[in-house]
Design a protein around this motif. Structure first.
Motif, PDB file in Angstrom:
ATOM      1  N   ARG A  84       0.824  -1.211   0.000  1.00 40.85           N
ATOM      2  CA  ARG A  84       0.000   0.000   0.000  1.00 40.85           C
ATOM      3  C   ARG A  84       0.859   1.263   0.000  1.00 40.85           C
ATOM      4  O   ARG A  84       0.431   2.314  -0.492  1.00 40.85           O
ATOM      5  CB  ARG A  84      -0.937   0.003   1.211  1.00 40.85           C
ATOM      6  CG  ARG A  84      -1.916   1.168   1.235  1.00 40.85           C
ATOM      7  CD  ARG A  84      -2.928   1.061   2.366  1.00 40.85           C
ATOM      8  NE  ARG A  84      -3.982   0.074   2.124  1.00 40.85           N
ATOM      9  CZ  ARG A  84      -5.039   0.273   1.331  1.00 40.85           C
ATOM     10  NH1 ARG A  84      -5.186   1.427   0.703  1.00 40.85           N
ATOM     11  NH2 ARG A  84      -5.928  -0.659   1.167  1.00 40.85           N
ATOM     12  N   ALA A  85       2.078   1.135   0.507  1.00 39.01           N
ATOM     13  CA  ALA A  85       2.895   2.338   0.689  1.00 39.01           C
ATOM     14  C   ALA A  85       3.398   2.899  -0.643  1.00 39.01           C
ATOM     15  O   ALA A  85       3.520   4.107  -0.814  1.00 39.01           O
ATOM     16  CB  ALA A  85       4.090   2.025   1.587  1.00 39.01           C
ATOM     17  N   ALA A  86       3.685   2.002  -1.603  1.00 39.73           N
ATOM     18  CA  ALA A  86       4.248   2.493  -2.868  1.00 39.73           C
ATOM     19  C   ALA A  86       3.490   1.863  -4.034  1.00 39.73           C
ATOM     20  O   ALA A  86       3.140   0.688  -3.989  1.00 39.73           O
ATOM     21  CB  ALA A  86       5.734   2.155  -2.964  1.00 39.73           C
ATOM     22  N   GLU A  87       3.271   2.655  -5.015  1.00 35.98           N
ATOM     23  CA  GLU A  87       2.618   2.157  -6.224  1.00 35.98           C
ATOM     24  C   GLU A  87       3.561   1.145  -6.898  1.00 35.98           C
ATOM     25  O   GLU A  87       4.759   1.419  -7.040  1.00 35.98           O
ATOM     26  CB  GLU A  87       2.341   3.338  -7.143  1.00 35.98           C
ATOM     27  CG  GLU A  87       1.419   3.063  -8.297  1.00 35.98           C
ATOM     28  CD  GLU A  87      -0.007   2.744  -7.879  1.00 35.98           C
ATOM     29  OE1 GLU A  87      -0.432   3.147  -6.781  1.00 35.98           O
ATOM     30  OE2 GLU A  87      -0.685   2.041  -8.659  1.00 35.98           O
ATOM     31  N   PRO A  88       3.057  -0.034  -7.318  1.00 37.24           N
ATOM     32  CA  PRO A  88       3.946  -1.042  -7.932  1.00 37.24           C
ATOM     33  C   PRO A  88       4.566  -0.535  -9.242  1.00 37.24           C
ATOM     34  O   PRO A  88       4.060   0.396  -9.863  1.00 37.24           O
ATOM     35  CB  PRO A  88       3.013  -2.224  -8.221  1.00 37.24           C
ATOM     36  CG  PRO A  88       1.823  -2.000  -7.359  1.00 37.24           C
ATOM     37  CD  PRO A  88       1.684  -0.525  -7.210  1.00 37.24           C
ATOM     38  N   GLY A  89       5.648  -1.173  -9.607  1.00 39.78           N
ATOM     39  CA  GLY A  89       6.239  -0.880 -10.910  1.00 39.78           C
ATOM     40  C   GLY A  89       7.486  -0.033 -10.850  1.00 39.78           C
ATOM     41  O   GLY A  89       8.029   0.337 -11.886  1.00 39.78           O
ATOM     42  N   SER A  90       7.967   0.271  -9.637  1.00 37.21           N
ATOM     43  CA  SER A  90       9.179   1.105  -9.541  1.00 37.21           C
ATOM     44  C   SER A  90      10.412   0.217  -9.370  1.00 37.21           C
ATOM     45  O   SER A  90      10.513  -0.558  -8.415  1.00 37.21           O
ATOM     46  CB  SER A  90       9.056   2.063  -8.353  1.00 37.21           C
ATOM     47  OG  SER A  90      10.353   2.488  -7.960  1.00 37.21           O
ATOM     48  N   VAL A  91      11.351   0.367 -10.283  1.00 34.65           N
ATOM     49  CA  VAL A  91      12.590  -0.403 -10.225  1.00 34.65           C
ATOM     50  C   VAL A  91      13.368  -0.051  -8.965  1.00 34.65           C
ATOM     51  O   VAL A  91      13.854  -0.925  -8.234  1.00 34.65           O
ATOM     52  CB  VAL A  91      13.448  -0.135 -11.487  1.00 34.65           C
ATOM     53  CG1 VAL A  91      14.828  -0.773 -11.340  1.00 34.65           C
ATOM     54  CG2 VAL A  91      12.737  -0.652 -12.736  1.00 34.65           C
ATOM     55  N   ALA A  92      13.464   1.258  -8.687  1.00 33.88           N
ATOM     56  CA  ALA A  92      14.265   1.696  -7.539  1.00 33.88           C
ATOM     57  C   ALA A  92      13.681   1.154  -6.240  1.00 33.88           C
ATOM     58  O   ALA A  92      14.415   0.696  -5.360  1.00 33.88           O
ATOM     59  CB  ALA A  92      14.313   3.229  -7.488  1.00 33.88           C
ATOM     60  N   PHE A  93      12.357   1.178  -6.134  1.00 34.63           N
ATOM     61  CA  PHE A  93      11.715   0.705  -4.907  1.00 34.63           C
ATOM     62  C   PHE A  93      11.908  -0.800  -4.743  1.00 34.63           C
ATOM     63  O   PHE A  93      12.222  -1.295  -3.665  1.00 34.63           O
ATOM     64  CB  PHE A  93      10.225   1.062  -4.929  1.00 34.63           C
ATOM     65  CG  PHE A  93       9.595   1.013  -3.574  1.00 34.63           C
ATOM     66  CD1 PHE A  93       9.738   2.065  -2.688  1.00 34.63           C
ATOM     67  CD2 PHE A  93       8.864  -0.094  -3.159  1.00 34.63           C
ATOM     68  CE1 PHE A  93       9.162   2.023  -1.425  1.00 34.63           C
ATOM     69  CE2 PHE A  93       8.289  -0.149  -1.897  1.00 34.63           C
ATOM     70  CZ  PHE A  93       8.442   0.919  -1.031  1.00 34.63           C
ATOM     71  N   TRP A  94      11.744  -1.533  -5.829  1.00 32.48           N
ATOM     72  CA  TRP A  94      11.908  -2.995  -5.750  1.00 32.48           C
ATOM     73  C   TRP A  94      13.334  -3.355  -5.354  1.00 32.48           C
ATOM     74  O   TRP A  94      13.558  -4.229  -4.523  1.00 32.48           O
ATOM     75  CB  TRP A  94      11.544  -3.627  -7.102  1.00 32.48           C
ATOM     76  CG  TRP A  94      11.703  -5.115  -7.086  1.00 32.48           C
ATOM     77  CD1 TRP A  94      10.801  -6.030  -6.620  1.00 32.48           C
ATOM     78  CD2 TRP A  94      12.841  -5.866  -7.524  1.00 32.48           C
ATOM     79  NE1 TRP A  94      11.298  -7.293  -6.741  1.00 32.48           N
ATOM     80  CE2 TRP A  94      12.544  -7.232  -7.288  1.00 32.48           C
ATOM     81  CE3 TRP A  94      14.076  -5.515  -8.079  1.00 32.48           C
ATOM     82  CZ2 TRP A  94      13.442  -8.252  -7.612  1.00 32.48           C
ATOM     83  CZ3 TRP A  94      14.965  -6.528  -8.398  1.00 32.48           C
ATOM     84  CH2 TRP A  94      14.654  -7.883  -8.167  1.00 32.48           C
TER      85      TRP A  94
END
Lengths: 422, 422
Positions: free
Chosen positions: B38-48
């Motif tokens: 819920r904290a971050a919208e999926p699809g971010s390379v940096a976040f993953w």
């Protein structure tokens, strides 16, 4: 009949006649080819080679006098003693048809060159030749009916073929293709049959474009009988074309022999509807073997008449292109004109660095009997000076060689093991 | 709410919990992934990458305490101070759903490995990453609703996608495909949308086969609203799957982000109907980039809803295969299982001589954090003894390397020029 010169007399005189005057073969050559067209069923590699080597007039003399090789004489049999050549020519004349021979300027030498090359790949031993129904052999002559020049129509032409038992979908698409190709200045070539063939011809006619029906019977016959009006319209602006003399019947095997001409005369073949394992599929594979682009119109996967089309598109080795309209077709055959200068039968290596003119001259060179620079220039569509300029280059590259009769392609190297002749 | 353990307390305890018990991740890990989802919208390379490097629990601690890198913190923003993780897990539980996390045995690690590999190709600098809607990045967790195991259904699955504004032809074909694939034991994966998606799901259900709908909203929501009964039936035997937590709304961009999962989870993607330049075409191209077989059902060239399909089939570089029925589909994805062991992102050289088991173990190795032989055996579907036998070979070939946490793929060589860090 006594007022007419006998065939044998004509042949004797023909030996001295100039080959062409004003781009037309002499009368003896034409009569010889008319006789050959009835004497032997088309599609024989051995017979075509015999005529190509001897020349048409001399070939007739030898066949008439029993001096031809046994295997070639066997193909003619009792017809060696018969002669309907003048009657055939007159009968053609009466229905507005004529005989176009390889010695005429009008002969579609460039399109048919792929057959010459493919014939060159056939082995020497006639027992190992491809069967007549699939043999890649040029025609000995073409009976044509209509006002157009066959070489000009063939130059920018596309075959549209498909099922006789077509659906309304297939007929609609074939008609649209024919119409759009006609509007864009492309000639639609087909077989004059029911179904897709007829729809494609009609589409072209509706665009006031000439269209060509290559028949498996004489150009004075109507088969199927219901296509009288259609053939009449085709012959008004385009051409009916046949290898068989006037009056010849549409025997079943002749359709298969005929199919190679539809593929060879055109830059590519479009299959609109085809059942599984159908004749249209076989035609497409034949076109591919001759180096022609195969194009396929898909259809609903629920339609039995599109199963063959989808099989062709699933065949990776065939390299068929999916086409949905005339724009796609022109895109494919347009590219072909530039990219496919060399048919796949010959290795490409030494040709790579050649200029456009040199490639055209090379493609104009025959496999067997040599021809002069003037003829090469006509076939290649360039000046004689250009031909004389590039021939030495081609000779240096070992691509062409000079013979007594003129220039021809350098034969491929002999197999290493001796052929054991003599 | 006071009776429930706070997120931060759970995270502190979670640092010491065993990773998996009976193939299930520990509660702190699951809660951490629920919070991240819920904290971050999926699809971010940096976040993953941040989560992958730190581990889920530590990633949450850093984000909550402001110790994450700036670019990652910016993706969470004010949500760092909020927590609905327990509510989300309970809400999922109430509708028969659960959260599957990478630390679970059920995680479809092998199918999603193509995304891990593709993410590895993304540059270090987040400013040069692919946009979220097309970035090839694995999901952080999957909310799944239904009785089936997501890894088992994904193992023999095919995506069937196409136009929402489909024709009766397309719906018929999609339904038949879904039915035939279901009968053959293949799982149909689609997006639960109107048109082709729904027809494919329904066909599978009619064959009593489980089917998977990958949604762009929470698995407790019904979008489109008319698909309440369909989703209910899917969730009875198959799965509704989403990256977004319960209650999440189907925002437009989420469909694009979602599409990569449909491509990655399956062995290949079948496009049934697609308009020109449509979303279904984009999905097909995405599948191809992930090394998945693209299959296309043709249709009448007169149908606007088949134009996109024909465009895909005309694209030589895409390498799409024409399919007319489930037999063709199984033929294609069956071959794929053998032939496409290596995704196109990695050069193939050293893998060529590997045994089938070695290739499977290699494909099971993660890019970043190493894992133990037991886990490799489970993902690769072979014995631990096999894994122990082939790992030294792979290490000698410089394909895998041992880290503190276990085995992982050898990283690609650094660029020659220094990165200039520090």
């Amino acid at each position: 009949m006594t007022a007419l010169p006998s065939l044998d007399e004509d042949m004797e005189q023909g030996l001295t006649e100039l080959t062409t005057v004003d781009g037309l073969a002499g009368p003896a050559v034409r009569r010889a080819r008319a006789w050959l067209s009835r004497a032997a069923e088309p599609g024989s590699v051995a017979f075509w080679r015999f005529v190509e080597d001897a020349g048409a007039v001399e070939a007739v003399r030898r066949l008439r006098s029993g001096r031809a090789p046994d295997d070639v004489r066997a193909l003619v049999g009792a017809r060696a003693g018969q002669d309907a050549s003048l009657e055939d020519l007159l009968r053609a004349e009466r229905c507005g048809a004529r005989l176009v021979v390889p010695e005429d300027d009008e002969w579609p030498a460039q399109p048919l060159h792929c057959l010459t090359l493919a014939t060159g790949e056939e082995p020497d031993d006639p027992r190992h030749h491809a069967p007549r129904t699939t043999a890649p052999v040029p025609p000995l002559a073409l009976w044509v009916r209509g006002p157009a020049r066959v070489d000009e129509l063939a130059d920018r032409s596309v075959a549209v073929v498909g099922a006789r038992a077509s659906t309304s979908y297939g007929e609609h698409v074939a008609g649209e293709l024919g119409h759009q190709l006609g509007e864009r200045g492309w000639t639609v070539v087909s077989g004059g049959a029911f179904g897709i063939d007829a729809a494609a011809h009609r589409g072209a006619l509706a665009a006031d474009a000439p269209t060509v029906a290559v028949l498996a019977c004489g150009v004075d016959r109507v088969y199927p009988a219901a296509h009288g009006a259609l053939f009449h319209r085709i012959a008004e602006s385009g051409l009916l074309v046949s290898e068989w003399p006037p009056g010849a019947a549409p025997h079943r095997h002749r359709f298969l022999v005929r199919n190679r001409l539809i593929a060879a005369l055109t830059r590519g073949t479009v299959v609109v509807e085809a059942a599984a394992r159908s004749g249209a599929q076989a035609t497409a594979r034949r076109a591919q073997k001759l180096g022609r682009q195969v194009m396929v119109v898909p259809g609903p996967v629920t339609s039995a008449m599109s199963v063959g089309c989808h099989e062709l598109l699933r065949d990776v080795e065939l390299g068929a292109v999916l086409v949905a309209d005339a724009r796609h077709v022109v895109e494919s055959v347009g590219r072909l004109g530039e990219d496919l200068a060399d048919p796949p039968e010959r290795p490409t290596g030494p040709r790579d660095g050649l200029s456009d003119v040199a490639v055209r001259v090379l493609d104009a060179c025959p496999v067997r009997s040599g021809v002069g620079p003037e003829r090469l220039a006509r076939v290649a569509g360039c000046d004689v000076l250009d031909v004389l300029r590039v021939l030495p280059v081609l000779e240096l590259a070992d691509l062409v060689e000079r013979t007594d009769g003129g220039w021809r392609l350098t034969p491929p190297p002999e197999p290493v093991a001796g052929a054991g002749r003599g």
